[in-house]
Scaffold this motif. Structure first.
Motif, short mmCIF file in Angstrom:
data_model
loop_
_atom_site.label_atom_id
_atom_site.label_comp_id
_atom_site.label_asym_id
_atom_site.label_seq_id
_atom_site.Cartn_x
_atom_site.Cartn_y
_atom_site.Cartn_z
N UNK A 1 0.81 -1.24 -0.06
CA UNK A 1 0.04 -0.04 -0.04
C UNK A 1 0.92 1.37 -0.15
N UNK A 2 0.60 2.27 -0.93
CA UNK A 2 1.35 3.67 -1.07
C UNK A 2 0.30 4.39 -0.36
N UNK B 1 3.45 -7.69 8.13
CA UNK B 1 4.00 -8.57 6.87
C UNK B 1 3.34 -7.58 5.60
N UNK B 2 2.63 -6.47 5.82
CA UNK B 2 2.36 -5.88 4.57
C UNK B 2 3.48 -4.73 4.21
N UNK B 3 3.71 -4.24 2.92
CA UNK B 3 4.54 -3.18 2.56
C UNK B 3 4.00 -2.11 2.80
N UNK B 4 4.21 -1.16 3.65
CA UNK B 4 3.43 0.23 3.96
C UNK B 4 4.53 1.23 3.45
N UNK B 5 4.16 2.02 2.38
CA UNK B 5 5.13 2.89 1.77
C UNK B 5 4.77 4.35 1.71
N UNK B 6 5.42 5.21 2.13
CA UNK B 6 5.10 6.66 1.99
C UNK B 6 5.55 7.24 0.57
N UNK B 7 4.63 7.98 -0.28
CA UNK B 7 5.19 8.74 -1.31
C UNK B 7 5.11 10.06 -0.91
N UNK B 8 6.35 10.64 -1.17
CA UNK B 8 6.49 12.19 -0.52
C UNK B 8 7.62 12.74 -0.97
N UNK B 9 7.85 14.04 -0.55
CA UNK B 9 9.25 14.63 -0.87
C UNK B 9 9.71 15.45 0.48
N UNK C 1 1.93 0.83 -10.25
CA UNK C 1 0.90 0.22 -10.76
C UNK C 1 0.94 -1.19 -10.24
N UNK C 2 1.99 -1.70 -9.60
CA UNK C 2 1.74 -2.99 -9.10
C UNK C 2 1.37 -2.97 -7.69
N UNK C 3 0.93 -1.98 -7.13
CA UNK C 3 0.43 -1.84 -5.87
C UNK C 3 -0.96 -2.49 -5.63
N UNK C 4 -1.42 -2.71 -4.31
CA UNK C 4 -2.62 -3.25 -4.06
C UNK C 4 -3.52 -2.12 -3.83
N UNK C 5 -3.05 -1.02 -3.22
CA UNK C 5 -3.75 0.20 -2.71
C UNK C 5 -2.99 1.39 -2.87
N UNK C 6 -3.56 2.47 -3.11
CA UNK C 6 -2.96 3.74 -3.34
C UNK C 6 -3.98 4.75 -2.42
N UNK C 7 -3.42 5.28 -1.47
CA UNK C 7 -4.08 5.99 -0.55
C UNK C 7 -3.66 7.63 -0.25
N UNK D 1 -7.48 -0.67 6.64
CA UNK D 1 -7.10 -0.88 5.45
C UNK D 1 -6.00 -2.36 5.49
N UNK D 2 -5.29 -2.19 6.36
CA UNK D 2 -4.47 -3.58 6.72
C UNK D 2 -5.28 -4.64 7.01
N UNK D 3 -6.35 -4.77 7.62
CA UNK D 3 -7.42 -5.66 7.86
C UNK D 3 -7.87 -6.15 6.30
N UNK D 4 -8.04 -5.27 5.59
CA UNK D 4 -8.93 -5.75 4.32
C UNK D 4 -7.95 -6.18 3.38
N UNK D 5 -6.79 -5.54 3.50
CA UNK D 5 -5.73 -6.29 2.57
C UNK D 5 -5.41 -7.66 2.77
N UNK D 6 -5.64 -8.03 4.11
CA UNK D 6 -5.37 -9.33 4.53
C UNK D 6 -6.60 -10.20 4.47
#
Ligand code: ADP
Length: 306
Positions: free
Chosen positions: A4-5, A43-51, A123-129, A265-270
């Motif tokens: 998730x991003x 176990x989920x990859x939690x990623x931040x998209x920022x500058x 584009x390979x992500x499961x979710x974009x928040x 969102x973690x719950x729903x992803x799993x």
């Protein structure tokens, strides 16, 4: 591994401790949600998209992301801008006030630093928040490139998630907010509004108002929050209302919605059910509001970790 991003801004937080003494940390709605998702679901990859910038505090911020095990692949470094900052002060009767320095923060320019390679990876992500705050801070000349990217991700099968977190002072007018929120609601698969936010923008005061307003949009999963008054989820048109156990000892509601979002969102992803997801999210949020600050001590999440 699920991915998730979280797109938006993390700021330098200064908290007044006593006369002439401040504690410094880092916070911001999407960052808070990323942290709480990771704490609940390691176990989920939690990623931040920022500058961020090239300064020492930006490096320290990236170090804290890493400590929280947040993926930093999409943390861009702006050549000239630096992170935004805010100060939290508490007066004699416990009322908090916030002062911000963020009008030209690096995070406003994230879309400038994006390229086709980065979009291809997302584009390979499961979710974009993204949130209402993420939207408000994007420089107006970069908004088009943001919407183009989000639609490309949606077309590639990424679930688009929107929390209409509303901060009036970040917007030129309510009309501008309405315009941008309409675009956000058109593209989103999952929407997590708080009634209070929709009250400030549209005058909504009930679950029904928010539900009716969102009906014309193609939202698959609508999760309406209302503090301790329960959560209404509408999934594919089917409604589930879940009660919340009110917390007696509320210390600081900062980050309640963010921790709720992360755990939900973690719950729903799993693959958890909607009811299980809301219950875990309410437990996470109910814990966070019993501590001061946006990011509470890690140990407090030991019993919530999945
Ligand atoms: P937002 O910050 O997105 O507007 P809310 O204020 O509705 O969201 O709070 C998010 C979640 O935090 C709620 O759905 C609930 O689970 C939890 N929460 C907030 N206030 C309380 C409270 N007083 N007691 C228990 N849980 C609460």
């Amino acid at each position: 591994m699920k991915n998730i991003y979280f797109f938006g801004e993390c700021m330098i937080e200064l908290r007044s401790i006593e006369e002439s003494l401040m504690r410094q940390s880092f916070a911001g709605d999407v960052y808070n949600a990323a942290v709480y998702l990771k704490r609940c679901f390691p176990a989920i990859n939690s990623s931040i998209v920022t500058s961020v910038g090239q300064d020492n505090l930006s490096d320290k911020m990236i170090g804290v992301f890493a400590e929280e095990e947040i993926d930093t692949e999409f943390v861009f470094k702006h050549d000239t801008k630096i992170p935004g900052m805010y100060l939290v002060e508490t007066d004699d009767v416990g009322e908090r006030s916030f002062t911000y320095w963020r009008s030209d923060a690096a995070a406003r320019y994230t879309m400038e630093l994006f390229n086709d390679d980065a979009i291809a990876k997302l584009k390979c992500a499961d979710m974009f928040f993204f949130s209402g705050i993420s939207l408000a801070i994007i420089k107006s000349e970069l908004r088009d490139s943001f919407w183009q990217m989000v639609w490309q991700l949606k077309d590639a099968g990424v679930q688009i998630v929107f929390d209409p977190n509303y901060r009036a002072r970040l917007w030129a007018s309510v009309d501008e907010t309405k315009l941008l929120y309409d675009l956000a609601l058109q593209v989103s698969d999952i929407v997590l509004p708080g009634i209070e936010d929709f009250n400030s923008i549209y005058g909504h005061t009930s679950f029904d108002h928010v539900k009716t307003f969102c009906k014309p949009y193609n939202i698959k999963e609508l999760v309406i929050k209302d503090g301790p008054n329960g959560v209404l989820v509408i999934y594919d048109g089917e409604e589930t209302f879940i009660d919340i156990l009110p917390v007696e000892n509320v210390v600081d509601t900062n980050s309640a919605g963010d921790s709720f979002n992360g755990a939900y969102l973690g719950s729903r992803l799993t693959g958890r059910s909607i009811t299980d997801a809301v219950q875990l999210a309410a437990k996470a949020a109910g814990t966070v509001i019993q501590y001061p600050g946006a990011i509470i001590p890690k140990e407090a999440f030991d019993s919530i970790r999945q």
